[in-house]
Write an enzyme that holds these catalytic residues in place. Structure first.
Site, short mmCIF file in Angstrom:
data_model
loop_
_atom_site.label_atom_id
_atom_site.label_comp_id
_atom_site.label_asym_id
_atom_site.label_seq_id
_atom_site.Cartn_x
_atom_site.Cartn_y
_atom_site.Cartn_z
CG HIS A 174 -1.84 1.17 1.31
ND1 HIS A 174 -3.16 1.05 1.72
CD2 HIS A 174 -1.68 2.48 1.04
CE1 HIS A 174 -3.75 2.24 1.70
NE2 HIS A 174 -2.87 3.14 1.29
CG HIS A 197 -0.83 7.10 -0.90
ND1 HIS A 197 -2.07 7.26 -1.47
CD2 HIS A 197 -1.04 6.40 0.24
CE1 HIS A 197 -3.00 6.70 -0.71
NE2 HIS A 197 -2.40 6.15 0.34
CE LYS A 257 -7.95 2.11 -0.67
NZ LYS A 257 -6.69 2.43 -0.05
CG HIS A 289 -9.90 4.43 3.39
ND1 HIS A 289 -8.67 5.03 3.53
CD2 HIS A 289 -10.64 4.88 4.42
CE1 HIS A 289 -8.67 5.81 4.60
NE2 HIS A 289 -9.87 5.73 5.15
CG HIS A 326 -5.00 2.06 5.86
ND1 HIS A 326 -6.36 1.95 6.00
CD2 HIS A 326 -4.82 2.87 4.80
CE1 HIS A 326 -6.95 2.66 5.07
NE2 HIS A 326 -6.05 3.23 4.32
CG ASP A 329 -1.59 4.70 4.14
OD1 ASP A 329 -1.67 5.13 2.98
OD2 ASP A 329 -2.36 5.07 5.06
C1 NCD Z 1 -3.61 8.93 2.24
C2 NCD Z 1 -3.18 10.01 1.25
O1 NCD Z 1 -2.61 11.02 1.66
O2 NCD Z 1 -3.40 9.81 0.05
N1 NCD Z 1 -3.61 9.52 3.55
C3 NCD Z 1 -3.53 8.86 4.72
O3 NCD Z 1 -3.64 9.51 5.77
N2 NCD Z 1 -3.34 7.57 4.78
C4 NCD Z 1 -4.92 8.39 1.87
C5 NCD Z 1 -5.29 7.12 2.58
O4 NCD Z 1 -4.70 6.06 2.37
O5 NCD Z 1 -6.22 7.17 3.40
ZN ZN Z 2 -3.29 5.06 1.78
#
Ligand code: NCD
Ligand code: ZN
Length: 355
Positions: free
Chosen positions: A19, A21, A104, A141, A179, A252
């Site tokens: 996971h 970003h 997702k 999520h 998460h 995450d």
């Molecule tokens: C994530 C993001 O910034 O894209 N933020 C987070 O707090 N985890 C989005 C997510 O996975 O919820």
């Molecule tokens: Zn995330």
């Protein structure tokens, strides 16, 4: 995994991040090198605008590959952002072509860039049914966005109101609860007979809500789902070190610039990629479970996604003296602060250059 008797050195199969970003543009280029310890990552689709179609995913994958620094061996595993208008045939074709690994689900309004997410799950049923039939995993999520529900209860309420009914309706659907942050989430996964797994982040294994809120507010610890009470953190740790293959690492890691975090209305997300493995080794050492680190970081995830574990190995060494915290990562949009676990880091990933 080979372990020296004193646990000064661990060799494990190269891990994956289930996971992650990566964002886009200047931030993508800035943060991608921070995931260099990982061979593969499931890449989140919550860009603006989101990655909704197979075409979007192919274009995003190409931008990621183009931004990879020379010598970084990394395979992005792409995902699609589920909307109420997602075309089941587009999803099926993208999965069969191995362009995407999963789809997702963001409940609309639950987190960063989730405005195009799903409001009414009934409207997404045709695509969910197709995914169940074809074997496309659904990444969830797991929080309701109902303003009536307290933010600390949103995961437990999601499981009860949304996830349990969905899984009862579509038992064939393979679901990853992303998460997981509560004992409720851990128990729900443990109680499932099949088709359910969960990822755990670095920060939720290390922090409880006091770390974020007592003695001053620490915006760099703010993420979603929000950090919970201590007893939840302990439940997550037990799950991580249990050896249960349904739990594995999804950092995450979610970069936002310092300016966006340190604000009257700060963004949710913790950028942990640069220190993820050092922190994880610390946690597993504290739990007396270094022999289970490889399962959690490198074996359970591939098994769940039907992939082979990586052949390459990675070495972690425990240094006597604490290693320096990596500095903030500079991106064209501004600096992004690296997750500070609040303790000195002694574990270091050995790469060719630091050997
Ligand atoms: C994530 C993001 O910034 O894209 N933020 C987070 O707090 N985890 C989005 C997510 O996975 O919820
Ligand atoms: Zn995330």
């Amino acid at each position: 995994m080979r372990n020296s008797a004193l646990h000064r050195k661990i060799v494990l199969r190269r891990p994956d991040d289930w996971h992650l970003h990566l964002r886009d543009g200047a931030v993508l280029a800035g943060v991608l090198p921070a995931s260099r310890d990982f061979a593969r990552a499931i890449v989140m689709p919550n860009l603006v605008p989101p990655v909704v179609t197979a075409r979007d995913a192919a274009a995003y994958r190409d931008r990621i590959l183009a931004a990879l620094p020379e010598g970084q061996r990394f395979t992005p595993l792409m995902t699609l952002y589920l909307t109420e208008g997602t075309d089941p045939s587009d999803v099926e074709a993208a999965f069969r072509d191995r362009l995407i690994a999963a789809v997702k689900l963001y409940p609309a309004g639950a987190t960063t860039n989730s405005a195009s997410g799903v409001r009414d799950l009934d409207r997404a049923m045709p695509v969910l049914e197709r995914m169940a039939a074809v074997g496309v995993p659904l990444l969830v999520h797991g929080e309701v966005s109902d303003p009536e529900v307290d933010i600390f209860d949103r995961e437990a309420v999601f499981i009860e109101r949304v996830l349990a009914p969905l899984r009862a309706r579509l038992p064939e659907l393979r679901v990853t609860l992303e998460h997981v942050t509560t004992a409720d989430g851990v128990d729900y996964i443990r109680g499932a007979e099949t088709n359910l797994a969960g990822t755990l982040t670095i920060q939720h294994l290390i922090l409880n809500r006091n770390h974020m809120l007592a003695g001053g507010i620490r915006p760099h610890y703010y993420c979603l789902p929000i950090i919970k009470r201590e007893h939840h953190r302990l439940a997550l740790r037990r799950a991580a070190v249990s050896g249960d293959p349904r739990f594995f690492l999804g950092t995450d890691s979610a970069p936002h610039t310092v300016a966006a975090k340190e604000s009257a209305c700060g963004c949710a997300g913790v950028f942990s990629a640069p220190v993820a493995l050092a922190c994880l080794a610390h946690v597993f050492e504290e739990e007396g479970a270094l022999d289970r680190l490889e399962g959690f970081a490198s074996l359970h995830g591939p098994a769940w996604y039907g992939l082979a574990p990586n052949d390459e190995r990675l070495t972690l060494v425990r240094r006597e003296t604490a290693i320096d915290m990596p500095p903030a990562v500079d991106t064209g949009d501004g600096p992004v602060a690296v997750f500070d676990p609040g303790f000195p880091l002694h574990w270091q990933v050995i790469t060719e250059d630091s050997r």
